[in-house]
Design a protein around this motif. Structure first.
Motif, PDB file in Angstrom:
ATOM      1  N   ILE A  85      -0.475  -3.249   3.989  1.00 16.05           N
ATOM      2  CA  ILE A  85      -1.165  -2.714   2.813  1.00 16.05           C
ATOM      3  C   ILE A  85      -0.217  -1.859   1.984  1.00 16.05           C
ATOM      4  O   ILE A  85      -0.183  -1.939   0.746  1.00 16.05           O
ATOM      5  CB  ILE A  85      -2.400  -1.897   3.240  1.00 16.05           C
ATOM      6  N   ASP A  86       0.594  -1.043   2.630  1.00 18.89           N
ATOM      7  CA  ASP A  86       1.535  -0.168   1.927  1.00 18.89           C
ATOM      8  C   ASP A  86       2.562  -0.987   1.143  1.00 18.89           C
ATOM      9  O   ASP A  86       2.863  -0.680  -0.014  1.00 18.89           O
ATOM     10  CB  ASP A  86       2.240   0.729   2.948  1.00 18.89           C
ATOM     11  N   ARG A  87       3.072  -2.040   1.750  1.00 23.87           N
ATOM     12  CA  ARG A  87       4.079  -2.865   1.074  1.00 23.87           C
ATOM     13  C   ARG A  87       3.473  -3.656  -0.087  1.00 23.87           C
ATOM     14  O   ARG A  87       4.105  -3.836  -1.122  1.00 23.87           O
ATOM     15  CB  ARG A  87       4.744  -3.812   2.080  1.00 23.87           C
ATOM     16  N   LEU A  88       2.258  -4.144   0.111  1.00 25.54           N
ATOM     17  CA  LEU A  88       1.601  -4.881  -0.970  1.00 25.54           C
ATOM     18  C   LEU A  88       1.346  -3.972  -2.173  1.00 25.54           C
ATOM     19  O   LEU A  88       1.570  -4.360  -3.325  1.00 25.54           O
ATOM     20  CB  LEU A  88       0.291  -5.483  -0.474  1.00 25.54           C
ATOM     21  N   ALA A  90       3.043  -1.291  -2.934  1.00 28.02           N
ATOM     22  CA  ALA A  90       4.329  -0.930  -3.523  1.00 28.02           C
ATOM     23  C   ALA A  90       4.842  -2.015  -4.457  1.00 28.02           C
ATOM     24  O   ALA A  90       5.555  -1.722  -5.429  1.00 28.02           O
ATOM     25  CB  ALA A  90       5.349  -0.649  -2.421  1.00 28.02           C
ATOM     26  N   ARG A  91       4.481  -3.262  -4.176  1.00 30.91           N
ATOM     27  CA  ARG A  91       4.923  -4.380  -5.001  1.00 30.91           C
ATOM     28  C   ARG A  91       3.941  -4.700  -6.121  1.00 30.91           C
ATOM     29  O   ARG A  91       4.150  -5.636  -6.888  1.00 30.91           O
ATOM     30  CB  ARG A  91       5.120  -5.630  -4.131  1.00 30.91           C
ATOM     31  N   GLY A  92       2.856  -3.952  -6.171  1.00 27.34           N
ATOM     32  CA  GLY A  92       1.865  -4.213  -7.201  1.00 27.34           C
ATOM     33  C   GLY A  92       1.005  -5.419  -6.905  1.00 27.34           C
ATOM     34  O   GLY A  92       0.342  -5.951  -7.805  1.00 27.34           O
ATOM     35  N   ALA A  93       1.010  -5.887  -5.658  1.00 31.61           N
ATOM     36  CA  ALA A  93       0.222  -7.056  -5.267  1.00 31.61           C
ATOM     37  C   ALA A  93      -1.140  -6.619  -4.732  1.00 31.61           C
ATOM     38  O   ALA A  93      -1.321  -5.484  -4.295  1.00 31.61           O
ATOM     39  CB  ALA A  93       0.972  -7.854  -4.211  1.00 31.61           C
ATOM     40  N   SER A  94      -2.082  -7.514  -4.762  1.00 35.04           N
ATOM     41  CA  SER A  94      -3.429  -7.203  -4.295  1.00 35.04           C
ATOM     42  C   SER A  94      -3.458  -7.062  -2.777  1.00 35.04           C
ATOM     43  O   SER A  94      -2.961  -7.937  -2.058  1.00 35.04           O
ATOM     44  CB  SER A  94      -4.410  -8.297  -4.718  1.00 35.04           C
ATOM     45  N   PHE A 231       1.114   5.068  11.482  1.00 39.56           N
ATOM     46  CA  PHE A 231       1.991   4.555  10.424  1.00 39.56           C
ATOM     47  C   PHE A 231       2.175   5.596   9.325  1.00 39.56           C
ATOM     48  O   PHE A 231       3.287   5.789   8.814  1.00 39.56           O
ATOM     49  CB  PHE A 231       1.421   3.271   9.825  1.00 39.56           C
ATOM     50  N   ARG A 232       1.092   6.259   8.952  1.00 35.83           N
ATOM     51  CA  ARG A 232       1.166   7.243   7.871  1.00 35.83           C
ATOM     52  C   ARG A 232       2.111   8.410   8.224  1.00 35.83           C
ATOM     53  O   ARG A 232       2.647   9.063   7.327  1.00 35.83           O
ATOM     54  CB  ARG A 232      -0.222   7.809   7.587  1.00 35.83           C
TER      55      ARG A 232
END
Length: 406
Positions: A85-88, A90-94, A231-232
């Motif tokens: 979720i964090d990486r998505l 960061a990339r502006g992806a849903s 993770f946080r």
């Protein structure tokens, strides 16, 4: 907005894959050991030639690993969810790409539970993965405030409530005993079709349509939330920067977890303690010892000890889905009557021996495969279906076979 992309091989966290590999060994060991409850009646074990030794190896199994491997696996699932979720984001992806990934995992789980292994965990993880998605915007504080009590108290409270509502009689326990006798007979026959029909029946009648599934699902989602909380904190993303934390956790969680788990394995709760008290101590011991194992693995990894073993564990952990389903295939073709029929010898001692032997084979296969390919075969299929296009699989010629650095 960028198109969603999978995590690159070089972006993986080595410590996570090593811990996941260790957890997979524990899952294999416990699935073999607990076949006695799911696939064969307990009285069959009393007549094995290893019965006396099995008593002590069984105690060792209960003490060191029962529930701990699954606790680690659940925490890592929650960690992986938060990472994705964090990486998505960061990339502006849903973030909804996680739902597609979870739906595909559910398909893998249904194949496993309906065709190979009644004790599958993938389907339950996928179901609760959809619930976990609803927590993606929760604060870090909310994750721990909800996750910890649900993970620790969810099972005892729900079990207590069910017993009170039903007059203290857990009628589904009788179904499990009857189902184990049915499966023990069918598994040793040379009739795979009848065995599959039993898997379909037992999955619904003995599990998903009984109240017993509720405490299990509560345990899973609680641990998922704790994994997201971990993770946080950023500890596992920079293990070398948190050496003191992992050292302190090892010194505290490992002995305390071993002490609590040994107490649980030694005591007959129903004789002198309320059931919910024993169940609570059991849940705490699983989490504490799982964290102790994880922290100890990180410390050994940082100090460069057991390098060869950890390279093997890392390889298995990178191919977790493939290796988990390979283990289910091993149960079918190694233990049952349409294979080698080893289940009739499956006491605690044989369970541990078979787990070590088969896991060594998995380490060898994983190292061989990853020296040639970027992902495990099922990991490649999972990624390709998730992102809607075939991912590159074969490594370029001349690529080093070493594991990615942390």
């Amino acid at each position: 907005m960028q198109a969603p992309q999978p995590i690159a091989v070089g972006d993986r966290i080595a410590a996570i894959d090593i811990i996941r590999g260790f957890a997979l060994f524990g899952v294999l060991w416990m699935n073999l050991y607990e076949h006695r409850g799911l696939m064969m009646p307990n009285d069959a074990l009393d007549h094995l030639p290893t019965a006396r030794l099995d008593y002590w190896v069984g105690f060792l199994s209960e003490w060191l690993m029962r529930g701990k491997a699954q606790a680690l696996f659940s925490l890592l699932f929650g960690f992986g969810f938060a990472n994705i979720i964090d990486r998505l984001k960061a990339r502006g992806a849903s973030p909804a790409i996680f739902l597609r990934r979870t739906a595909i995992l559910l398909v893998f789980g249904l194949i496993d539970v309906f065709l190979m292994w009644v004790g599958d965990i993938l389907a339950a993880y996928a179901v609760m993965g959809f619930v976990l998605y609803l927590t993606r915007n929760w604060s870090t504080r909310m994750l721990i405030l909800v996750g910890l009590p649900v993970a620790v108290l969810g099972t005892p409270v729900l079990e207590l409530a069910m017993r009170l509502l039903m007059g203290g009689e857990a009628w589904w326990l009788r179904l499990w005993e009857e189902g184990a006798a049915i499966r023990a007979d069918l598994a040793m026959r040379n009739d795979y079709t009848a065995f599959v029909a039993e898997l379909w029946r037992s999955t619904w009648v003995e599990w998903w349509l009984t109240p017993a599934v509720l405490p299990y699902l509560a345990q899973i989602i609680g641990r998922f939330l704790l994994g997201s909380w971990i993770f946080r904190q950023g500890w596992l993303g920079n293990v070398s920067g948190h050496t003191r934390l992992f050292a302190r956790t090892t010194r505290l969680a490992l002995p305390i977890g071993l002490l609590m788990s040994g107490f649980v394995a030694s005591v007959k709760w129903f004789e002198w303690l309320p059931v919910w008290v024993g169940a609570t101590v059991d849940q705490v011991s699983m989490l504490v010892l799982a964290c102790g194992y994880g922290a100890a693995i990180v410390m050994l990894h940082l100090h460069g000890r057991f390098t060869r073993l950890f390279i093997g564990l890392q390889a298995v952990g990178r191919m977790a889905l493939t290796n988990y389903l390979m283990q289910s295939l091993f149960y079918v073709f190694g233990l049952y009557g349409f294979g080698l029929g080893l289940m009739s010898y499956l006491g605690a001692t044989a369970s541990l021996g078979l787990a070590i032997a088969f896991f060594a084979m998995q380490i060898g296969f994983s190292l061989w495969w990853l020296a040639r390919y970027r992902f495990g075969p099922l990991e490649w299929l999972w990624r390709s279906l998730t992102y809607g296009e075939a991912q590159p699989l074969r490594k370029p010629a001349g690529t080093a076979a070493a594991m990615p650095a942390e």
